[in-house]
Design an enzyme around this catalytic site. Structure first.
Site, PDB file in Angstrom:
ATOM      1  N   LYS A 166     -51.837  65.792 -46.630  1.00 34.05           N
ATOM      2  CA  LYS A 166     -50.558  65.299 -45.614  1.00 34.05           C
ATOM      3  C   LYS A 166     -49.788  66.668 -45.317  1.00 34.05           C
ATOM      4  O   LYS A 166     -49.200  67.143 -46.112  1.00 34.05           O
ATOM      5  CB  LYS A 166     -49.762  64.261 -46.733  1.00 34.05           C
ATOM      6  CG  LYS A 166     -48.960  63.458 -45.729  1.00 34.05           C
ATOM      7  CD  LYS A 166     -47.489  64.288 -45.883  1.00 34.05           C
ATOM      8  CE  LYS A 166     -46.410  63.514 -44.988  1.00 34.05           C
ATOM      9  NZ  LYS A 166     -45.368  64.331 -44.491  1.00 34.05           N
ATOM     10  N   GLY A 221     -42.748  68.719 -53.970  1.00 36.84           N
ATOM     11  CA  GLY A 221     -41.641  68.610 -53.378  1.00 36.84           C
ATOM     12  C   GLY A 221     -40.367  67.999 -54.295  1.00 36.84           C
ATOM     13  O   GLY A 221     -40.213  68.600 -55.267  1.00 36.84           O
ATOM     14  N   SER A 222     -39.786  67.048 -53.591  1.00 39.05           N
ATOM     15  CA  SER A 222     -38.579  66.551 -54.302  1.00 39.05           C
ATOM     16  C   SER A 222     -38.741  65.640 -55.450  1.00 39.05           C
ATOM     17  O   SER A 222     -39.897  65.068 -55.538  1.00 39.05           O
ATOM     18  CB  SER A 222     -37.600  65.961 -53.214  1.00 39.05           C
ATOM     19  OG  SER A 222     -38.178  64.578 -52.675  1.00 39.05           O
ATOM     20  N   GLY A 225     -39.065  61.927 -53.794  1.00 33.69           N
ATOM     21  CA  GLY A 225     -40.283  61.375 -52.936  1.00 33.69           C
ATOM     22  C   GLY A 225     -41.584  61.726 -53.837  1.00 33.69           C
ATOM     23  O   GLY A 225     -42.480  60.804 -54.009  1.00 33.69           O
ATOM     24  N   GLU A 245     -45.072  68.403 -58.839  1.00 30.33           N
ATOM     25  CA  GLU A 245     -44.176  69.161 -59.122  1.00 30.33           C
ATOM     26  C   GLU A 245     -42.978  68.621 -58.385  1.00 30.33           C
ATOM     27  O   GLU A 245     -42.876  68.721 -57.162  1.00 30.33           O
ATOM     28  CB  GLU A 245     -44.580  70.669 -58.471  1.00 30.33           C
ATOM     29  CG  GLU A 245     -43.479  71.582 -58.833  1.00 30.33           C
ATOM     30  CD  GLU A 245     -43.579  73.046 -58.119  1.00 30.33           C
ATOM     31  OE1 GLU A 245     -42.860  73.748 -57.764  1.00 30.33           O
ATOM     32  OE2 GLU A 245     -45.011  73.393 -58.379  1.00 30.33           O
ATOM     33  N   CYS A 282     -38.864  77.146 -55.829  1.00 36.51           N
ATOM     34  CA  CYS A 282     -38.687  76.137 -56.871  1.00 36.51           C
ATOM     35  C   CYS A 282     -38.460  76.618 -58.285  1.00 36.51           C
ATOM     36  O   CYS A 282     -38.103  75.975 -59.124  1.00 36.51           O
ATOM     37  CB  CYS A 282     -40.141  75.421 -56.996  1.00 36.51           C
ATOM     38  SG  CYS A 282     -41.571  76.664 -57.141  1.00 36.51           S
ATOM     39  N   GLU A 375     -30.918  70.230 -60.110  1.00 38.44           N
ATOM     40  CA  GLU A 375     -31.016  71.151 -59.008  1.00 38.44           C
ATOM     41  C   GLU A 375     -30.344  71.010 -57.747  1.00 38.44           C
ATOM     42  O   GLU A 375     -30.552  69.892 -57.238  1.00 38.44           O
ATOM     43  CB  GLU A 375     -32.696  71.193 -59.054  1.00 38.44           C
ATOM     44  CG  GLU A 375     -33.219  72.319 -57.680  1.00 38.44           C
ATOM     45  CD  GLU A 375     -34.699  72.280 -57.348  1.00 38.44           C
ATOM     46  OE1 GLU A 375     -35.212  73.201 -56.694  1.00 38.44           O
ATOM     47  OE2 GLU A 375     -35.315  71.009 -57.558  1.00 38.44           O
TER      48      GLU A 375
END
Length: 509
Positions: A166, A221-222, A225, A245, A282, A375
């Site tokens: 994706k 990502g977040s 999500g 992650e 990250c 974060e």
């Protein structure tokens, strides 16, 4: 209803560069997954897989200039950074080819019958097989290394699993170009191009994780999500592994002795780490515990000088810029929080790096200051000034899981004097990688690497970097009392493939 267009956007100006594709429909996602599923047999030969991975690296290198130009136009990360990231991506593809060639990842174990054991042991032979089609969700901040041909894709292909990616909306044109290079490499070795599918759009990402032929997923990502997709993967009629992650604060502890010995150097190093890539790594250090008093003051002064000299940077997209500015402002408004160098908006679409300070005691109990333990994506860090080791312990006890945790020690503490060992022991439960006298930004691609950590850093205990990342996409299977003639060659006594294995308790190389 017409499919929504997918545009390539210049983050420096906000202007649309070109329409690259359209968002995939449910039917198109299904077609991509089924096409990938049909290629599993073509990946069965380890020699073909290894050659394919090396060819993919060659193809990407051959198109380096155009790929870097496209990546910079869509990410504003700059040609030097992106050239290095592409080199890392190609190295990673070749490293997984070496893993495939060696064969140790198959974990072959053979035990012959032993009637004297209690209970008796039958003939047992165990190895690992690929799971099937893997869904990969590209990251925004690493358009090469954690994207279409990044670590998740490379390790899945190495395991023998086809992939459907994706694409991230921040670099759709680059995604198409990289996918094309990998598909051409596949064709070079007789592997159908469907081995790497590519879809665009939020709805396509949901359809992908729910598709019955998708056997596992990798995400960077977040938290929001990733958690939504993780929950969808778990809610399927047949749940699948979801290796996500999600987010990390990456705490740093500077001991008082270390600050006294080399506070200025630590402050300058912290500035370089937290502003690297406009703070969009990250593993950016987001919380730094620094002693109160003159030694810590010198570190903070050096940090202010170095961060103040950093050039403004452009974040990956406007949404991230807005979130950074709002998050920094909300944190700066908390009681007892000061801004020696306030992060904020730069000219046009740029942002300025900065940092906040707060007494560590504000973080030792629940309250509004818990926001500082989350974060904030972008070039900002929080410096918590502590007055004693008890405050350090109290703050560490409240932290969530992280990708990394860092300790800066004095020369004596590093030699085993004082509390260096105790500090490392306190950091170990918090993270998947513990760094000493260095900075977490920069994740080496090496067999011993671990890029993961307790939730919410990741949703599993696996790594997404290094050779053992391949383990995420395989499952063990054991054969009991199977006739030799029916066994796969990997499990036969004569070892026709020359694989490393454990044979009747002995490790054979």
């Amino acid at each position: 209803m017409a499919a929504e267009p997918v545009w390539s956007v210049d983050p420096r100006t906000g202007r649309q560069r070109a329409q690259v594709a359209t968002e995939a429909t449910a039917r198109e996602v299904d077609e991509a997954v089924r096409a990938a599923h049909r290629t599993r047999g073509a990946l069965a030969d380890r020699a073909v897989r290894a050659a394919f991975l090396r060819a993919a690296a060659d193809r990407l290198e051959a198109d380096r200039d155009r790929l870097v130009e496209t990546a910079d136009a869509e990410s504003a990360l700059g040609p030097p950074r992106l050239t290095g990231e592409l080199a890392r991506t190609c190295y990673q593809l070749r490293a997984f080819a070496d893993v495939v060639d060696e064969g140790a990842f198959l974990d072959v174990v053979i035990d012959h019958p032993d009637d004297s054991a209690v209970p008796p042991v039958p003939d047992l032979r165990r190895y690992k097989v690929p799971l099937g089609v893997v869904a990969v969700y590209s990251a925004s901040n690493f358009p090469f290394a954690f994207s279409v041909a990044g670590g998740d894709t490379a390790s899945a292909l190495a395991a023998g699993c086809p992939v459907v990616v994706k694409a991230h909306p921040d670099h759709p044109e680059l995604s198409e170009r990289v996918a094309g290079a990998v598909r051409r490499a596949a064709a070079d070795h007789g592997v159908p191009e469907g081995v790497l599918g590519l879809v665009h759009g939020f709805a396509a990402g949901v359809e992908l994780v729910e598709h019955p032929l998708v056997a596992a997923a990798g995400f960077t990502g977040s938290v929001r999500g990733g958690r939504a997709l993780f929950d969808a993967a778990a809610a399927r009629p047949a749940p699948i592994p979801f290796h996500g992650e999600l987010g990390s604060l990456n705490p740093v502890v500077v001991t008082e002795e270390a600050a006294r010995e080399r506070g200025e150097a630590i402050g300058a190093g912290l500035a370089g780490s937290m502003t690297l890539g406009a703070g969009q790594f990250c593993v950016k250090p987001g919380l730094v515990l620094v002693p109160s008093g003159p030694a810590g003051d010198g570190l903070v002064d050096a940090l202010a000088d170095a961060v103040g000299a950093a050039a403004p940077g452009v974040l990956l997209d406007l949404r991230m810029r807005d979130a950074f500015l709002a998050g920094a402002a909300e944190r700066a408004a908390l009681p007892d929080v000061e801004s020696p160098l306030a992060p904020g908006a730069g000219e046009e679409r740029a942002v300025r790096a900065g940092f906040l300070t707060v007494p560590a005691k504000r973080l030792t109990g629940e309250g509004a200051h818990d926001l500082l333990l989350e974060e904030c994506f972008g070039p900002v860090t929080v410096v918590a000034r502590y007055t004693g080791e008890d405050e350090v312990t109290a703050v560490l006890s409240r932290l969530p899981g992280n990708l990394t945790a860092t300790a800066h020690l004095s020369e004596g503490e590093a030699a085993g004097e004082g509390g260096g060992a105790a500090l490392l022991a306190a950091l170990t439960p918090l993270a998947g990688r513990v760094v000493v006298d260095g900075w977490p930004t920069g994740v080496a691609v090496a067999p011993a690497q671990h890029h993961g950590g307790p939730y919410p850093a990741t949703t599993s205990t696996s790594t997404s970097v290094g050779g053992t990342a391949i383990e995420r996409w395989m499952r063990p299977v054991a054969y009991q009392n199977a006739p030799e003639a029916l066994l796969p060659p990997e499990l036969r006594d004569d070892n026709p493939l020359g694989l490393p294995r454990r044979y009747d308790g002995r490790l054979e190389r």
